[in-house]
Design a protein around this motif. Structure first.
Motif, PDB file in Angstrom:
ATOM      1  N   VAL A 106      59.376  81.279  -9.359  1.00  0.00           N
ATOM      2  CA  VAL A 106      58.434  80.979 -10.605  1.00  0.00           C
ATOM      3  C   VAL A 106      56.913  80.383 -10.036  1.00  0.00           C
ATOM      4  CG1 VAL A 106      57.898  79.349 -12.506  1.00  0.00           C
ATOM      5  CG2 VAL A 106      60.360  80.142 -12.012  1.00  0.00           C
ATOM      6  N   ASN A 107      55.992  80.934 -10.749  1.00  0.00           N
ATOM      7  CA  ASN A 107      54.541  80.559 -10.687  1.00  0.00           C
ATOM      8  C   ASN A 107      54.006  80.973  -9.190  1.00  0.00           C
ATOM      9  OD1 ASN A 107      52.502  79.762 -12.128  1.00  0.00           O
ATOM     10  ND2 ASN A 107      52.829  77.355 -11.989  1.00  0.00           N
ATOM     11  N   GLU A 108      54.645  82.039  -8.648  1.00  0.00           N
ATOM     12  CA  GLU A 108      54.162  82.252  -7.459  1.00  0.00           C
ATOM     13  C   GLU A 108      53.109  83.852  -7.510  1.00  0.00           C
ATOM     14  OE1 GLU A 108      56.944  82.148  -4.415  1.00  0.00           O
ATOM     15  OE2 GLU A 108      57.227  80.169  -4.645  1.00  0.00           O
ATOM     16  N   GLY A 109      52.958  84.257  -8.762  1.00  0.00           N
ATOM     17  CA  GLY A 109      52.108  85.246  -8.831  1.00  0.00           C
ATOM     18  C   GLY A 109      52.771  86.780  -8.695  1.00  0.00           C
ATOM     19  N   LEU A 110      53.984  86.466  -8.768  1.00  0.00           N
ATOM     20  CA  LEU A 110      54.771  87.949  -8.566  1.00  0.00           C
ATOM     21  C   LEU A 110      54.867  88.498  -9.856  1.00  0.00           C
ATOM     22  CD1 LEU A 110      57.502  87.153  -6.011  1.00  0.00           C
ATOM     23  CD2 LEU A 110      55.440  88.074  -5.729  1.00  0.00           C
ATOM     24  N   LEU A 111      54.612  88.199 -11.218  1.00  0.00           N
ATOM     25  CA  LEU A 111      55.089  88.590 -12.497  1.00  0.00           C
ATOM     26  C   LEU A 111      53.516  88.554 -12.938  1.00  0.00           C
ATOM     27  CD1 LEU A 111      57.961  86.528 -13.560  1.00  0.00           C
ATOM     28  CD2 LEU A 111      57.892  88.860 -12.714  1.00  0.00           C
ATOM     29  N   ILE A 112      53.619  89.104 -14.424  1.00  0.00           N
ATOM     30  CA  ILE A 112      52.063  88.988 -14.812  1.00  0.00           C
ATOM     31  C   ILE A 112      51.909  87.473 -15.362  1.00  0.00           C
ATOM     32  CG2 ILE A 112      51.864  91.388 -16.115  1.00  0.00           C
ATOM     33  CD1 ILE A 112      53.088  90.157 -18.559  1.00  0.00           C
ATOM     34  N   SER A 113      50.996  86.993 -15.466  1.00  0.00           N
ATOM     35  CA  SER A 113      50.554  85.476 -15.635  1.00  0.00           C
ATOM     36  C   SER A 113      51.151  84.849 -17.003  1.00  0.00           C
ATOM     37  CB  SER A 113      48.936  85.088 -15.406  1.00  0.00           C
ATOM     38  OG  SER A 113      48.262  85.838 -16.519  1.00  0.00           O
ATOM     39  N   GLY A 114      51.215  85.638 -17.879  1.00  0.00           N
ATOM     40  CA  GLY A 114      51.776  85.300 -19.246  1.00  0.00           C
ATOM     41  C   GLY A 114      53.237  85.016 -19.171  1.00  0.00           C
ATOM     42  N   PHE A 115      54.097  86.066 -18.376  1.00  0.00           N
ATOM     43  CA  PHE A 115      55.557  85.848 -18.251  1.00  0.00           C
ATOM     44  C   PHE A 115      55.752  84.646 -17.334  1.00  0.00           C
ATOM     45  CE2 PHE A 115      59.383  88.516 -18.532  1.00  0.00           C
ATOM     46  CZ  PHE A 115      60.349  87.633 -17.904  1.00  0.00           C
ATOM     47  N   ASP A 116      54.853  84.568 -16.265  1.00  0.00           N
ATOM     48  CA  ASP A 116      55.212  83.516 -15.250  1.00  0.00           C
ATOM     49  C   ASP A 116      55.004  81.863 -15.956  1.00  0.00           C
ATOM     50  OD1 ASP A 116      55.566  83.250 -12.771  1.00  0.00           O
ATOM     51  OD2 ASP A 116      53.952  83.592 -11.706  1.00  0.00           O
ATOM     52  N   GLU A 117      53.919  82.040 -16.981  1.00  0.00           N
ATOM     53  CA  GLU A 117      53.490  80.848 -17.520  1.00  0.00           C
ATOM     54  C   GLU A 117      54.683  80.586 -18.404  1.00  0.00           C
ATOM     55  OE1 GLU A 117      50.645  79.088 -21.048  1.00  0.00           O
ATOM     56  OE2 GLU A 117      49.907  80.789 -19.737  1.00  0.00           O
ATOM     57  N   ALA A 118      55.177  81.402 -19.236  1.00  0.00           N
ATOM     58  CA  ALA A 118      56.256  81.305 -20.045  1.00  0.00           C
ATOM     59  C   ALA A 118      57.470  80.594 -19.319  1.00  0.00           C
ATOM     60  CB  ALA A 118      56.738  82.444 -20.797  1.00  0.00           C
ATOM     61  N   LEU A 119      57.945  80.863 -18.215  1.00  0.00           N
ATOM     62  CA  LEU A 119      59.013  80.449 -17.588  1.00  0.00           C
ATOM     63  C   LEU A 119      58.821  78.802 -17.281  1.00  0.00           C
ATOM     64  CD1 LEU A 119      59.694  83.318 -14.959  1.00  0.00           C
ATOM     65  CD2 LEU A 119      61.050  82.579 -17.019  1.00  0.00           C
ATOM     66  N   THR A 120      57.531  78.527 -17.239  1.00  0.00           N
ATOM     67  CA  THR A 120      57.487  77.239 -16.815  1.00  0.00           C
ATOM     68  C   THR A 120      57.545  76.087 -18.269  1.00  0.00           C
ATOM     69  OG1 THR A 120      54.950  77.174 -17.265  1.00  0.00           O
ATOM     70  CG2 THR A 120      55.742  77.563 -14.962  1.00  0.00           C
ATOM     71  N   TYR A 121      57.718  76.918 -18.856  1.00  0.00           N
ATOM     72  CA  TYR A 121      58.186  75.907 -20.193  1.00  0.00           C
ATOM     73  C   TYR A 121      59.571  75.956 -20.668  1.00  0.00           C
ATOM     74  CZ  TYR A 121      52.986  76.588 -21.201  1.00  0.00           C
ATOM     75  OH  TYR A 121      51.644  76.526 -21.139  1.00  0.00           O
ATOM     76  N   MET A 122      60.329  76.802 -19.860  1.00  0.00           N
ATOM     77  CA  MET A 122      61.663  76.876 -19.991  1.00  0.00           C
ATOM     78  C   MET A 122      62.832  76.254 -18.958  1.00  0.00           C
ATOM     79  SD  MET A 122      61.721  81.030 -20.993  1.00  0.00           S
ATOM     80  CE  MET A 122      63.162  81.263 -21.772  1.00  0.00           C
ATOM     81  N   LYS A 123      63.946  76.208 -19.664  1.00  0.00           N
ATOM     82  CA  LYS A 123      65.125  75.451 -18.911  1.00  0.00           C
ATOM     83  C   LYS A 123      66.153  76.598 -18.661  1.00  0.00           C
ATOM     84  CE  LYS A 123      63.905  70.933 -20.948  1.00  0.00           C
ATOM     85  NZ  LYS A 123      64.305  70.051 -21.597  1.00  0.00           N
TER      86      LYS A 123
END
Length: 137
Positions: free
Chosen positions: A75-92
């Motif tokens: 998560v949040n290491e720049g391997l995905l498009i930034s919008g997908f990466d950001e979305a993961l940080t709101y999830m559990k």
């Protein structure tokens, strides 16, 4: 093209006005479908994800739903498009969300040849199946 993209996003939101997207400061539109449990994902956690990627007008361009594999990504290491990466940080873990990603948080003005044209907003249905917490958790 930027104006057309903005109109496309606004048209999608107005024709799907029963969906209560939250506009994040980055420009990402986030809709929690299922909250999940535990802690929100943070940088360096590993997420095991099922997803469907689609265009706003319909049509799936990528998915792993219906297959046995999950997308395994830090998560949040720049391997995905930034919008997908950001979305993961709101999830559990166990959570599901739908996100509308403007091109500025996806493939930008150039797109991703040959499938995604420039200035194309994308819609993702994301489910976090499992989480492996990173250092410090």
């Amino acid at each position: 093209y930027e104006k057309e993209e903005s109109e496309l996003i606004q048209n999608y939101l107005s024709t799907h006005d029963t969906l209560d997207f939250v506009l994040k400061p980055s420009g990402l539109y986030y809709l929690e479908v299922l909250p999940g449990s535990g802690q929100e994902l943070v940088a360096h956690d590993t997420a095991y994800v099922k997803y469907i990627g689609a265009f706003l007008g319909g049509g799936i361009f990528d998915t792993n739903v219906g297959r046995t594999d999950t997308l395994v990504v830090p998560v949040n290491e720049g391997l995905l498009i930034s919008g997908f990466d950001e979305a993961l940080t709101y999830m559990k873990e166990g959570g599901r969300a739908v996100v509308l990603v403007p091109s500025s948080l996806a493939y930008g003005p150039y797109g991703s040849y040959p499938y995604i044209p420039g200035f194309t907003p994308l819609l993702f249905d994301i489910a976090v199946v499992k989480v492996k917490h990173g250092p410090g958790k």
